[in-house]
Each structure stands twice: as C-alpha cells, then as structure tokens.
Design an enzyme around this catalytic site. Structure first.
Site, PDB file in Angstrom:
ATOM      1  N   LYS A  21       7.121 -46.388   0.403  1.00 48.77           N
ATOM      2  CA  LYS A  21       8.253 -46.752  -0.347  1.00 48.77           C
ATOM      3  C   LYS A  21       7.728 -47.690  -1.717  1.00 48.77           C
ATOM      4  O   LYS A  21       6.620 -47.796  -1.714  1.00 48.77           O
ATOM      5  CB  LYS A  21       9.183 -47.499   0.575  1.00 48.77           C
TER       6      LYS A  21
ATOM      7  N   TYR B 115      18.527 -39.465   3.981  1.00 48.52           N
ATOM      8  CA  TYR B 115      18.907 -39.830   5.245  1.00 48.52           C
ATOM      9  C   TYR B 115      20.471 -39.298   5.462  1.00 48.52           C
ATOM     10  O   TYR B 115      20.972 -38.916   4.623  1.00 48.52           O
ATOM     11  CB  TYR B 115      19.549 -41.424   4.686  1.00 48.52           C
TER      12      TYR B 115
ATOM     13  N   ASN C 163      10.362 -52.534   3.575  1.00 51.28           N
ATOM     14  CA  ASN C 163       9.304 -52.586   4.727  1.00 51.28           C
ATOM     15  C   ASN C 163       8.280 -51.598   4.617  1.00 51.28           C
ATOM     16  O   ASN C 163       7.978 -51.051   5.382  1.00 51.28           O
ATOM     17  CB  ASN C 163      10.156 -52.260   6.045  1.00 51.28           C
TER      18      ASN C 163
ATOM     19  N   HIS D  73       8.638 -45.496   5.222  1.00 53.16           N
ATOM     20  CA  HIS D  73       9.506 -44.707   6.059  1.00 53.16           C
ATOM     21  C   HIS D  73       8.941 -43.685   7.038  1.00 53.16           C
ATOM     22  O   HIS D  73       8.032 -43.165   6.449  1.00 53.16           O
ATOM     23  CB  HIS D  73      10.399 -44.037   4.993  1.00 53.16           C
TER      24      HIS D  73
ATOM     25  N   GLU E 144      13.386 -33.623   7.086  1.00 51.76           N
ATOM     26  CA  GLU E 144      12.712 -34.489   5.983  1.00 51.76           C
ATOM     27  C   GLU E 144      11.639 -33.747   5.250  1.00 51.76           C
ATOM     28  O   GLU E 144      11.306 -33.605   4.128  1.00 51.76           O
ATOM     29  CB  GLU E 144      12.214 -35.626   6.426  1.00 51.76           C
TER      30      GLU E 144
HETATM   31  N1  UDP Z   1      17.952 -51.297   6.733  1.00 49.70           N
HETATM   32  C1  UDP Z   1      18.430 -52.403   6.311  1.00 49.70           C
HETATM   33  N2  UDP Z   1      19.019 -53.162   7.102  1.00 49.70           N
HETATM   34  C2  UDP Z   1      19.360 -52.919   8.441  1.00 49.70           C
HETATM   35  C3  UDP Z   1      18.942 -51.448   8.670  1.00 49.70           C
HETATM   36  C4  UDP Z   1      18.195 -50.887   7.942  1.00 49.70           C
HETATM   37  O1  UDP Z   1      18.002 -52.728   5.274  1.00 49.70           O
HETATM   38  O2  UDP Z   1      20.091 -53.553   9.304  1.00 49.70           O
HETATM   39  C5  UDP Z   1      17.080 -50.315   6.047  1.00 49.70           C
HETATM   40  C6  UDP Z   1      15.654 -50.415   5.835  1.00 49.70           C
HETATM   41  O3  UDP Z   1      14.907 -50.297   4.726  1.00 49.70           O
HETATM   42  C7  UDP Z   1      15.560 -49.212   6.941  1.00 49.70           C
HETATM   43  C8  UDP Z   1      16.258 -48.364   6.292  1.00 49.70           C
HETATM   44  O4  UDP Z   1      17.474 -48.801   6.004  1.00 49.70           O
HETATM   45  O5  UDP Z   1      14.050 -48.954   6.969  1.00 49.70           O
HETATM   46  C9  UDP Z   1      16.559 -47.018   7.360  1.00 49.70           C
HETATM   47  O6  UDP Z   1      17.198 -47.775   8.651  1.00 49.70           O
HETATM   48  P1  UDP Z   1      16.537 -47.170  10.069  1.00 49.70           P
HETATM   49  O7  UDP Z   1      17.305 -47.821  11.039  1.00 49.70           O
HETATM   50  O8  UDP Z   1      16.488 -45.753   9.896  1.00 49.70           O
HETATM   51  O9  UDP Z   1      15.168 -47.539  10.008  1.00 49.70           O
HETATM   52  P2  UDP Z   1      13.653 -47.327  10.146  1.00 49.70           P
HETATM   53  O10 UDP Z   1      13.597 -45.740  10.478  1.00 49.70           O
HETATM   54  O11 UDP Z   1      13.286 -47.050   8.469  1.00 49.70           O
HETATM   55  O12 UDP Z   1      12.843 -48.069  10.815  1.00 49.70           O
HETATM   56 MG    MG Z   2      15.132 -44.061  10.321  1.00 53.97          MG
END
Ligand code: UDP
Ligand code: MG
Length: 196
Positions: free
Chosen positions: A14, A54, A160, A163, A174
């Site tokens: 990211k 997404y 974070n 992805h 994706e």
């Molecule tokens: N995210 C956030 N707050 C939350 C959950 C998700 O800001 O409570 C953001 C975070 O950057 C995350 C992305 O949305 O990486 C997608 O969420 P997902 O649950 O798919 O997490 P990932 O698969 O990235 O671990």
């Molecule tokens: Mg995810």
C-alpha cells in the site's frame, strides 16, 4: 483441484509501505519463505479501481464492520459516537469509503504470489489487520502500530502496509482485476526440488 504448491494469491504494498521504503522488505519475506513472485508492477490506482478491488456486498461490509465494532467494544469505546451507527453493515460501508482515499494517496506495488497454500501462508506472514494486534515477526507486527481506535475516529482507515487476498474468491477476483494473463509468468525456482 489446484495442487497446494500452485495456489496463487494477490498482494499489494500500500502507499504507506511504498513511501516508507518497505517494498524490498515485503518481497524478501515472501521469497525467503519459499513463495514465488510470478507478477509484479507499480501502479498509481484510481478511486474507481480501488472501489472495484474491494467487494461491495453486505457480507463483506458485515465482516469488516463486525471486526471494527468488536474492537471498539473491547476497548470500551462507543462505536456509535464515531460512526453514527452501530449497524455493522453501515460501519463496513464507511470503512470502504475511506479505503479509496488511502490507496490512491500514492503508487502501490501489486504482485501475484504462487506457492504452498499461498493464500493462508501469505496472510500469516502479513499478520493481523490491525497492526496494534499483529504479532512481532509478521510484516504488520514488525513495521506498523496503527489501530482503529486512532484511525477510524479520524475518519481514515488503519494503515497496515500491505493488502493480501483473504480467500480463494478474493484472490481470483483481485488477480484478474490487476493483471492481464500475459503479465503473469511461469518459471521454476532453484529451491523447488529441494524444499518440497
Ligand atoms: N480497515 C479499517 N478498520 C477496520 C477494518 C478494516 O481501517 O475496522 C481497513 C484496513 O486498512 C484493512 C482494510 O480496511 O486492511 C480491509 O479490511 P479487511 O477486513 O479486508 O482486512 P485485511 O484483509 O486487509 O486484513
Ligand atoms: Mg481483506
């Protein structure tokens, strides 16, 4: 059935990861584990591209929103105060709207990774979605510290670094969304005959 060693997953460094100079570190961790990078490019994505990356179905909004709510509940922070609702689908929709701001803030590095149970193996290397919860030894746990209780209250997503696809359905979508078939390569790594 795909052979376990041929499973494919999609990873994105990211904008925070790119701007912090962590591209090499991220690639190294996958390579050293014995996973194969079979496609790689830098892109500055549009908001539309991110919105289609997404999912937009209630199940996904619910899964994202529930984790957010659980985290806030666990910290005894009133989720309603910050999101204006405690409906998990609505919370998930708000998080998604902020994702486009984050992922268009700079270029990203997209890649396809192939290898032994690549989807779950990569998720383990990446670590917990919320860096504050991520274990040391994972990418998020070694290089980041952000948390929903700081990020989401500022109406932005948790930063974070990477992805990674969460399941087979996400990885198929994706990979196709970011790469054409000609951009994905088939080759053999030297260790393959020794490692498995
Ligand atoms: N995210 C956030 N707050 C939350 C959950 C998700 O800001 O409570 C953001 C975070 O950057 C995350 C992305 O949305 O990486 C997608 O969420 P997902 O649950 O798919 O997490 P990932 O698969 O990235 O671990
Ligand atoms: Mg995810």
């Amino acid at each position: 059935m795909t052979h376990p060693k041929e499973e494919r997953t999609f990873v994105l460094v990211k904008p925070d990861g790119v701007m912090r100079g962590l591209v090499g570190e991220v690639l190294t961790r996958f390579e050293k584990r014995g996973l194969k990078i079979i496609a790689l490019k830098m892109v500055w994505p549009t908001a539309e591209h991110i919105n289609k990356h997404y999912p937009s179905h209630d199940e996904w909004f619910k899964s994202v929103g529930s984790r957010t709510k659980e985290f806030f509940d666990g910290k005894k922070i009133n989720v309603n105060e910050h999101f204006g609702t405690d409906d998990v689908v609505e919370i998930g929709k708000q998080v998604k709207s902020w994702l486009a701001d984050y992922l268009t803030a700079g270029p990203v590095v997209a890649m396809v990774i192939e290898g032994m149970h690549a989807i779950s193996t990569v998720r383990k290397i990446v670590g917990h979605t919320y860096p504050i919860e991520a274990l040391p030894g994972t990418i998020r746990g070694d290089y980041s510290v952000d948390t929903p209780s700081a990020a989401n209250v500022e109406k932005r997503v948790v930063k974070n670094i990477v992805h990674a696809s969460g399941n087979q359905e996400e990885s198929s979508h994706e990979i196709e969304h970011w790469f054409s078939p000609e951009e994905i390569h088939d080759y053999k790594r030297a260790e393959e005959d020794i490692m498995f």
